[in-house]
Design a protein around this motif. Structure first.
Motif, PDB file in Angstrom:
ATOM      1  N   LEU A 164       4.368  10.366  -6.735  1.00  0.00           N
ATOM      2  CA  LEU A 164       5.420  10.597  -7.716  1.00  0.00           C
ATOM      3  C   LEU A 164       4.834  10.958  -9.080  1.00  0.00           C
ATOM      4  O   LEU A 164       5.361  11.841  -9.779  1.00  0.00           O
ATOM      5  N   VAL A 165       3.751  10.285  -9.453  1.00  0.00           N
ATOM      6  CA  VAL A 165       3.085  10.624 -10.713  1.00  0.00           C
ATOM      7  C   VAL A 165       2.573  12.058 -10.677  1.00  0.00           C
ATOM      8  O   VAL A 165       2.706  12.811 -11.655  1.00  0.00           O
ATOM      9  N   ALA A 166       1.989  12.458  -9.547  1.00  0.00           N
ATOM     10  CA  ALA A 166       1.481  13.829  -9.424  1.00  0.00           C
ATOM     11  C   ALA A 166       2.613  14.845  -9.532  1.00  0.00           C
ATOM     12  O   ALA A 166       2.483  15.870 -10.222  1.00  0.00           O
ATOM     13  N   LEU A 167       3.724  14.577  -8.864  1.00  0.00           N
ATOM     14  CA  LEU A 167       4.843  15.517  -8.897  1.00  0.00           C
ATOM     15  C   LEU A 167       5.505  15.568 -10.274  1.00  0.00           C
ATOM     16  O   LEU A 167       5.974  16.628 -10.715  1.00  0.00           O
ATOM     17  N   ALA A 168       5.540  14.431 -10.953  1.00  0.00           N
ATOM     18  CA  ALA A 168       6.233  14.343 -12.243  1.00  0.00           C
ATOM     19  C   ALA A 168       5.305  14.525 -13.430  1.00  0.00           C
ATOM     20  O   ALA A 168       5.683  14.182 -14.561  1.00  0.00           O
ATOM     21  N   ALA A 169       4.114  15.060 -13.216  1.00  0.00           N
ATOM     22  CA  ALA A 169       3.155  15.212 -14.317  1.00  0.00           C
ATOM     23  C   ALA A 169       3.724  16.003 -15.491  1.00  0.00           C
ATOM     24  O   ALA A 169       3.586  15.577 -16.650  1.00  0.00           O
ATOM     25  N   PRO A 170       4.378  17.157 -15.273  1.00  0.00           N
ATOM     26  CA  PRO A 170       4.942  17.873 -16.434  1.00  0.00           C
ATOM     27  C   PRO A 170       6.008  17.062 -17.161  1.00  0.00           C
ATOM     28  O   PRO A 170       6.092  17.107 -18.397  1.00  0.00           O
ATOM     29  N   ARG A 196      -9.346  15.010 -26.406  1.00  0.00           N
ATOM     30  CA  ARG A 196      -8.128  15.253 -25.629  1.00  0.00           C
ATOM     31  C   ARG A 196      -7.533  13.926 -25.168  1.00  0.00           C
ATOM     32  O   ARG A 196      -8.241  12.935 -25.025  1.00  0.00           O
ATOM     33  N   ASP A 197      -6.229  13.946 -24.896  1.00  0.00           N
ATOM     34  CA  ASP A 197      -5.530  12.730 -24.489  1.00  0.00           C
ATOM     35  C   ASP A 197      -5.929  12.341 -23.069  1.00  0.00           C
ATOM     36  O   ASP A 197      -5.856  13.163 -22.138  1.00  0.00           O
ATOM     37  N   VAL A 198      -6.334  11.086 -22.866  1.00  0.00           N
ATOM     38  CA  VAL A 198      -6.834  10.641 -21.566  1.00  0.00           C
ATOM     39  C   VAL A 198      -5.705  10.464 -20.556  1.00  0.00           C
ATOM     40  O   VAL A 198      -5.858  10.795 -19.379  1.00  0.00           O
ATOM     41  N   LEU A 199      -4.562   9.957 -21.005  1.00  0.00           N
ATOM     42  CA  LEU A 199      -3.463   9.703 -20.075  1.00  0.00           C
ATOM     43  C   LEU A 199      -2.986  10.983 -19.396  1.00  0.00           C
ATOM     44  O   LEU A 199      -2.837  11.029 -18.169  1.00  0.00           O
ATOM     45  N   THR A 200      -2.734  12.025 -20.165  1.00  0.00           N
ATOM     46  CA  THR A 200      -2.270  13.271 -19.556  1.00  0.00           C
ATOM     47  C   THR A 200      -3.364  13.930 -18.725  1.00  0.00           C
ATOM     48  O   THR A 200      -3.078  14.571 -17.713  1.00  0.00           O
ATOM     49  N   GLN A 201      -4.621  13.772 -19.124  1.00  0.00           N
ATOM     50  CA  GLN A 201      -5.706  14.281 -18.283  1.00  0.00           C
ATOM     51  C   GLN A 201      -5.724  13.584 -16.936  1.00  0.00           C
ATOM     52  O   GLN A 201      -5.909  14.227 -15.887  1.00  0.00           O
ATOM     53  N   LEU A 202      -5.518  12.273 -16.954  1.00  0.00           N
ATOM     54  CA  LEU A 202      -5.518  11.514 -15.706  1.00  0.00           C
ATOM     55  C   LEU A 202      -4.329  11.904 -14.835  1.00  0.00           C
ATOM     56  O   LEU A 202      -4.469  12.108 -13.618  1.00  0.00           O
ATOM     57  N   VAL A 203      -3.144  12.034 -15.431  1.00  0.00           N
ATOM     58  CA  VAL A 203      -1.937  12.374 -14.662  1.00  0.00           C
ATOM     59  C   VAL A 203      -2.081  13.753 -14.027  1.00  0.00           C
ATOM     60  O   VAL A 203      -1.817  13.936 -12.833  1.00  0.00           O
ATOM     61  N   TYR A 204      -2.520  14.728 -14.799  1.00  0.00           N
ATOM     62  CA  TYR A 204      -2.700  16.072 -14.251  1.00  0.00           C
ATOM     63  C   TYR A 204      -3.910  16.131 -13.315  1.00  0.00           C
ATOM     64  O   TYR A 204      -3.941  16.952 -12.389  1.00  0.00           O
ATOM     65  N   GLY A 205      -4.911  15.277 -13.563  1.00  0.00           N
ATOM     66  CA  GLY A 205      -6.045  15.220 -12.645  1.00  0.00           C
ATOM     67  C   GLY A 205      -5.643  14.703 -11.277  1.00  0.00           C
ATOM     68  O   GLY A 205      -6.101  15.213 -10.241  1.00  0.00           O
ATOM     69  N   ILE A 206      -4.778  13.681 -11.244  1.00  0.00           N
ATOM     70  CA  ILE A 206      -4.229  13.195  -9.977  1.00  0.00           C
ATOM     71  C   ILE A 206      -3.467  14.314  -9.279  1.00  0.00           C
ATOM     72  O   ILE A 206      -3.577  14.511  -8.064  1.00  0.00           O
ATOM     73  N   ARG A 207      -2.697  15.076 -10.032  1.00  0.00           N
ATOM     74  CA  ARG A 207      -1.913  16.176  -9.476  1.00  0.00           C
ATOM     75  C   ARG A 207      -2.817  17.214  -8.817  1.00  0.00           C
ATOM     76  O   ARG A 207      -2.563  17.651  -7.689  1.00  0.00           O
ATOM     77  N   THR A 208      -3.899  17.594  -9.494  1.00  0.00           N
ATOM     78  CA  THR A 208      -4.818  18.598  -8.950  1.00  0.00           C
ATOM     79  C   THR A 208      -5.502  18.105  -7.686  1.00  0.00           C
ATOM     80  O   THR A 208      -5.540  18.808  -6.664  1.00  0.00           O
ATOM     81  N   PRO A 215      -7.629  19.879 -15.641  1.00  0.00           N
ATOM     82  CA  PRO A 215      -7.792  18.434 -15.394  1.00  0.00           C
ATOM     83  C   PRO A 215      -8.051  18.157 -13.918  1.00  0.00           C
ATOM     84  O   PRO A 215      -7.424  18.758 -13.041  1.00  0.00           O
ATOM     85  N   ASP A 216      -8.962  17.249 -13.646  1.00  0.00           N
ATOM     86  CA  ASP A 216      -9.306  16.910 -12.270  1.00  0.00           C
ATOM     87  C   ASP A 216     -10.018  15.564 -12.278  1.00  0.00           C
ATOM     88  O   ASP A 216     -10.759  15.247 -13.216  1.00  0.00           O
ATOM     89  N   TRP A 217      -9.802  14.773 -11.207  1.00  0.00           N
ATOM     90  CA  TRP A 217     -10.468  13.480 -11.102  1.00  0.00           C
ATOM     91  C   TRP A 217     -11.993  13.630 -11.183  1.00  0.00           C
ATOM     92  O   TRP A 217     -12.660  12.919 -11.923  1.00  0.00           O
ATOM     93  N   GLY A 218     -12.537  14.526 -10.394  1.00  0.00           N
ATOM     94  CA  GLY A 218     -13.986  14.693 -10.360  1.00  0.00           C
ATOM     95  C   GLY A 218     -14.551  15.132 -11.688  1.00  0.00           C
ATOM     96  O   GLY A 218     -15.627  14.667 -12.113  1.00  0.00           O
ATOM     97  N   SER A 223       0.828  -1.210   0.000  1.00  0.00           N
ATOM     98  CA  SER A 223       0.000   0.000   0.000  1.00  0.00           C
ATOM     99  C   SER A 223       0.861   1.257   0.000  1.00  0.00           C
ATOM    100  O   SER A 223       0.553   2.229  -0.701  1.00  0.00           O
ATOM    101  N   ALA A 224       1.938   1.235   0.784  1.00  0.00           N
ATOM    102  CA  ALA A 224       2.845   2.386   0.810  1.00  0.00           C
ATOM    103  C   ALA A 224       3.471   2.617  -0.562  1.00  0.00           C
ATOM    104  O   ALA A 224       3.607   3.768  -1.003  1.00  0.00           O
ATOM    105  N   CYS A 225       3.832   1.544  -1.244  1.00  0.00           N
ATOM    106  CA  CYS A 225       4.410   1.678  -2.579  1.00  0.00           C
ATOM    107  C   CYS A 225       3.397   2.276  -3.559  1.00  0.00           C
ATOM    108  O   CYS A 225       3.749   3.125  -4.393  1.00  0.00           O
ATOM    109  N   VAL A 226       2.152   1.841  -3.469  1.00  0.00           N
ATOM    110  CA  VAL A 226       1.109   2.384  -4.342  1.00  0.00           C
ATOM    111  C   VAL A 226       0.903   3.869  -4.073  1.00  0.00           C
ATOM    112  O   VAL A 226       0.796   4.688  -4.999  1.00  0.00           O
ATOM    113  N   VAL A 227       0.849   4.238  -2.796  1.00  0.00           N
ATOM    114  CA  VAL A 227       0.647   5.647  -2.429  1.00  0.00           C
ATOM    115  C   VAL A 227       1.814   6.496  -2.913  1.00  0.00           C
ATOM    116  O   VAL A 227       1.621   7.576  -3.490  1.00  0.00           O
TER     117      VAL A 227
END
Length: 330
Positions: A50-56, A105-117, A279-282, A41-45
């Motif tokens: 890391l994905v949120a920080l490395a979105a750009p 629009r590209d779904v992958l980058t939307q998801l990555v930036y959505g996680i970041r937001t 971009p946002d999860w919601g 679980s810690a690895c997943v979190v």
């Protein structure tokens, strides 16, 4: 022939010495490492953060961004109804998670930036809630008397508000305080407003929990001994009380953050949180609800990501609690 004295000396030297002393932190870390569910679980979190920080960086390496309408700018990606031409939501070697219906629009980058937001808002609100809960809860429990009474009644008053309905009701009110009617609310103001609303309505549970813990701890012998030696109130709180409160604080924080992530996503889903084109999860869930009958792939990725994150964080909270206090392990 070996002398008896040398044999005895060798036997004494061969005996294992006493185990090296370990600090409470080392014992906690050792128990945590033995919990496979907690480690996974810690690895997943950590992966999500890391994905949120490395979105750009991910966007630059991938060669796409979450704002460009590829389906409208290029032919052959969307059909006449606005849905991806390629199967599985338009998934291909170029668009790994497919393209968004209608806009393309590209779904992958939307998801990555959505996680970041979402994580930015929830993490900031969690930090503020934890700090406020510690300040109010410890103050009420240690001071007692009228201070405890008035702070307790204030906490009860805020807890009386239905949380989800209060989020929906108060968020537009805060917007109206800074933006005149008829004008579009800037994205930065929406982010700040969401953090403030989630903070103001999210710290009371931790404060009440810590108040009860401090009421019990302040009567213990080590606190009385510190008072007898003339220790200041600040020293008693920071050196005697807080070290015994880290377990409930960390556990509540690990449970609070995923709850605030889902709350923020819910506000964006109903249109009072983050709106287009940020971009946002919601917001992805809101758009996916429009397309799922004809293209279920678009909502699949944010849905799986949200489930993985919330479940992993909840399991991590349980593992942290068991590592700090193995007596609570079920």
């Amino acid at each position: 022939m070996t002398s008896p004295s040398l044999t005895a000396e060798n036997a004494v030297a061969a005996r294992p010495g006493p185990p090296a002393g370990r600090s409470p932190g080392q014992l906690m870390w050792r128990r945590f490492r033995r919990d496979r569910a907690g480690v996974v679980s810690a690895c997943v979190v950590v992966f999500f953060f890391l994905v949120a920080l490395a979105a750009p960086l991910i966007s630059a390496v991938y060669g796409k961004d979450p704002y460009t309408t590829y389906g409208l700018d290029e032919g052959g990606l969307l059909n006449e109804f606005g849905y991806p031409v390629a199967p599985n939501g338009g998934m291909s070697g170029r668009f790994w998670f497919g393209v968004e219906p209608t806009l393309g629009r590209d779904v992958l980058t939307q998801l990555v930036y959505g996680i970041r937001t979402s994580l930015l808002i929830a993490a900031a609100a969690t930090v503020l809630c934890v700090l406020t809960g510690i300040l109010v809860g410890v103050t009420a429990g240690y001071a007692g008397g009228r201070t405890d009474y008035f702070l307790g009644r204030f906490i009860d008053l805020l807890l009386a508000f239905p949380q989800q309905l209060s989020f929906v009701a108060f968020t537009p009110v805060v917007y109206s305080l800074f933006v005149s009617p008829g004008k579009e609310t800037p994205t930065y103001l929406r982010v700040i407003t969401l953090i403030i609303v989630l903070w103001l309505l999210g710290w009371m549970g931790l404060a009440r929990l810590l108040r009860g813990q401090v009421l019990s701890l302040r009567e213990r012998e080590f606190v009385e001994a510190a008072k007898v030696t003339g220790a200041s109130t600040w020293r008693i709180i920071t050196r005697e009380l807080l070290p015994n409160l880290w377990t409930p604080i960390l556990v509540q924080a690990t449970l609070m953050l995923p709850a605030l992530v889902t709350a923020e996503a819910g506000l964006s889903f109903i249109g009072v949180g983050i709106v287009e084109p940020t971009p946002d999860w919601g917001r992805m869930f809101a758009n996916g609800a429009k397309y799922y009958e004809s293209d279920i792939t678009y909502i699949f990725f944010p849905g799986i990501a949200m489930i993985l994150f919330v479940v992993a964080f909840n399991l991590l909270g349980d593992s942290v609690r068991d590592a700090f206090d193995p007596r609570t392990k079920r």
